[in-house]
Motif scaffolding. Structure first.
Motif, mmCIF file in Angstrom:
data_model
loop_
_atom_site.group_PDB
_atom_site.id
_atom_site.type_symbol
_atom_site.label_atom_id
_atom_site.label_comp_id
_atom_site.label_asym_id
_atom_site.label_seq_id
_atom_site.Cartn_x
_atom_site.Cartn_y
_atom_site.Cartn_z
ATOM 1 N N THR A 1 43.281 17.236 60.490
ATOM 2 C CA THR A 1 43.178 16.562 59.380
ATOM 3 C C THR A 1 44.207 16.657 58.073
ATOM 4 N N ALA B 1 38.763 10.955 57.533
ATOM 5 C CA ALA B 1 39.864 10.412 56.738
ATOM 6 C C ALA B 1 38.753 9.713 55.403
ATOM 7 N N ALA C 1 43.804 11.863 56.199
ATOM 8 C CA ALA C 1 43.108 10.991 58.086
ATOM 9 C C ALA C 1 43.840 12.626 59.356
ATOM 10 N N PRO C 2 43.370 12.055 60.284
ATOM 11 C CA PRO C 2 43.155 12.816 61.355
ATOM 12 C C PRO C 2 45.009 12.845 61.383
ATOM 13 N N THR D 1 37.033 9.632 62.665
ATOM 14 C CA THR D 1 38.390 9.078 62.416
ATOM 15 C C THR D 1 37.877 8.247 60.834
ATOM 16 N N GLY E 1 36.827 17.902 60.037
ATOM 17 C CA GLY E 1 37.012 16.431 60.540
ATOM 18 C C GLY E 1 37.034 17.543 61.792
#
Length: 444
Positions: free
Chosen positions: A315, A73, A91-92, A69, A307
């Motif tokens: 993401t 990010a 970010a996710p 994560t 990601g």
């Protein structure tokens, strides 16, 4: 001698940053961009606690997902800042992580490795869309009210997940769900956490979501609901999730629907976030368009691929970036600052592991409320528009599937418009998707 050279070095550094990001042209400076980056980071750092909590439900290693994560990010936000030069952090995505864990793994019974393969493919398709004119066709082909409905439905889906995680809602053989025991300490702290988070955010308190999470997590320590494991340590190993792809089921009919769903949500969530944040920052051109939309979409789609390789769900761009824009962020330097802070967050894994389920659920319910605001944007004067939208929104939490909600929404939209004699308002893309979902429901 060192003292004499310091101002020169600083001036040179400022000059380079000014040239690269166009700080002066955008009416900003290094200090303002740094403050904006910190502001954005504090409004969205909750994801480093919530994302591992959700994906660990799918059998993924908590520590590895925490690292994935933070890295996803950081890398994604660096790409957005350095390539697209926008003050937007990534970010996710919330909702996408829930779809990954609760629908793909727990409901459809895919392994998390197979689900990561779907995320990777959706990201690669997103890249193709981003670098071709397909992006305009896809974005314009989907009815606006269905886009609002998907956002709201995902919010409702997150809401029921949050309530279940905290024990506020439990299963019932007669009514499917019912009220749980609100006198349990975890449920009480969940409610307190949600109220605190909502109140702090309504007062525009910087990092209100993070503060609320930490308050109720600390409150659970003397009750034995959470355990203090320290604050700082070296990051856990990412090996359990890194490049853990399984492509064995990507050619199944259901997999095609899954990949489309991931792509659909990611694409429209990204486009909406980009335009919304840019509008607040005065970054749109005279015709209301985002000048570097292709670069921004490419940065976002590349982030999903990165990601997936690290070991997390899609993401995407975060609407919380608007907080940094409100603080004066206007260029990619804001995003670069956010990326650096996410890298620093890697060393706070003990703090992340201390956060109990009820605390992350409180943040999840707050995010659910924010996303459900999409219902207000629906055209409530046209039955052929709002009826399919409502079907899509309420089907997601009630069927525990975002894909099912989207499918029922498209089918209802096409049929209602057709029977109302308004065939011309249904795009070919909607008809194709309605038929595909209809076939999927018929054979599943």
């Amino acid at each position: 001698m060192a003292t004499d050279n310091t101002p020169a070095r600083t001036a040179a550094s400022d000059s380079f940053l000014d040239r690269y990001f166009g700080l002066t042209a955008h009416g900003t400076n290094v200090r303002t961009e740094a403050v904006a980056g910190l502001t954005t980071f504090l409004t969205m750092v909750y994801i480093v606690f919530v994302n591992p909590a959700i994906l660990s439900k799918a059998g993924m290693d908590y520590g590895a997902v925490f690292v994935a994560t933070c890295l996803a990010a950081a890398i994604a936000t660096f790409i957005m800042g350095l390539y697209a030069n926008y003050p937007i952090a990534l970010a996710p995505g919330m909702g996408l992580n829930a779809f990954f864990a609760f629908t793909l793994v727990l409901t459809y019974k895919y392994t998390f490795q197979q689900a990561l393969a779907f995320v990777l493919i959706s990201g690669l398709l997103f890249i193709v869309i981003s670098v071709t004119k397909i992006r305009e066709y896809v974005i314009n082909a989907i009815p606006m009210n269905l886009k609002f409905a998907v956002s709201a439905g995902v919010g409702l889906f997150l809401g029921i997940i949050a309530l279940q995680s905290a024990g506020v809602v439990v299963d019932h053989p007669a009514t499917l769900i019912t009220l749980g025991n609100l006198m349990k300490p975890a449920s009480i702290l969940f409610i307190i956490g949600f109220v605190v988070i909502a109140a702090l955010n309504s007062r525009n308190v910087l990092g209100g979501t993070l503060i609320g999470i930490l308050i109720v997590a600390i409150a659970g320590l003397p009750l034995g609901l959470s355990e203090y494991k320290g604050l700082v340590s070296m990051p856990p190993s990412i090996a359990p999730t890194f490049l853990q792809f399984d492509f064995s089921r990507v050619f199944e009919a259901t997999a095609i629907v899954v990949i489309f769903t991931l792509l659909f949500i990611d694409l429209f969530d990204t486009a909406g976030t980009l335009v919304g944040v840019a509008h607040r920052g005065g970054l749109l051109d005279e015709e209301g368009r985002l000048e570097r939309m292709p670069q921004a979409l490419l940065a976002d789609s590349t982030a999903t691929v990165v990601g997936a390789g690290l070991g997390t769900s899609n993401t995407t761009s975060y609407i919380e970036s608007a907080a940094g824009v409100a603080a004066g962020g206007r260029t990619g330097l804001t995003a670069v600052v956010v990326g650096i802070l996410f890298l620093l967050a890697l060393f706070f894994s003990p703090l992340a592991e201390m956060i109990p389920a009820y605390a992350s659920a409180a943040a999840l319910l707050y995010v659910a409320c924010v996303m459900t605001r999409g219902l207000a944007e629906i055209d409530w004067e046209d039955m052929t528009e709002y009826a399919p939208a409502v079907v899509a929104a309420i089907a997601m939490p009630l069927t525990y599937s975002i894909a099912t909600g989207i499918g029922l929404g498209f089918i209802t939209y096409a049929l209602v418009k057709a029977l109302a004699g308004r065939w011309s308002e249904v795009t070919p893309a909607v008809w194709i998707l309605a038929v595909l979902f209809g076939v999927k429901f018929a054979v599943s």
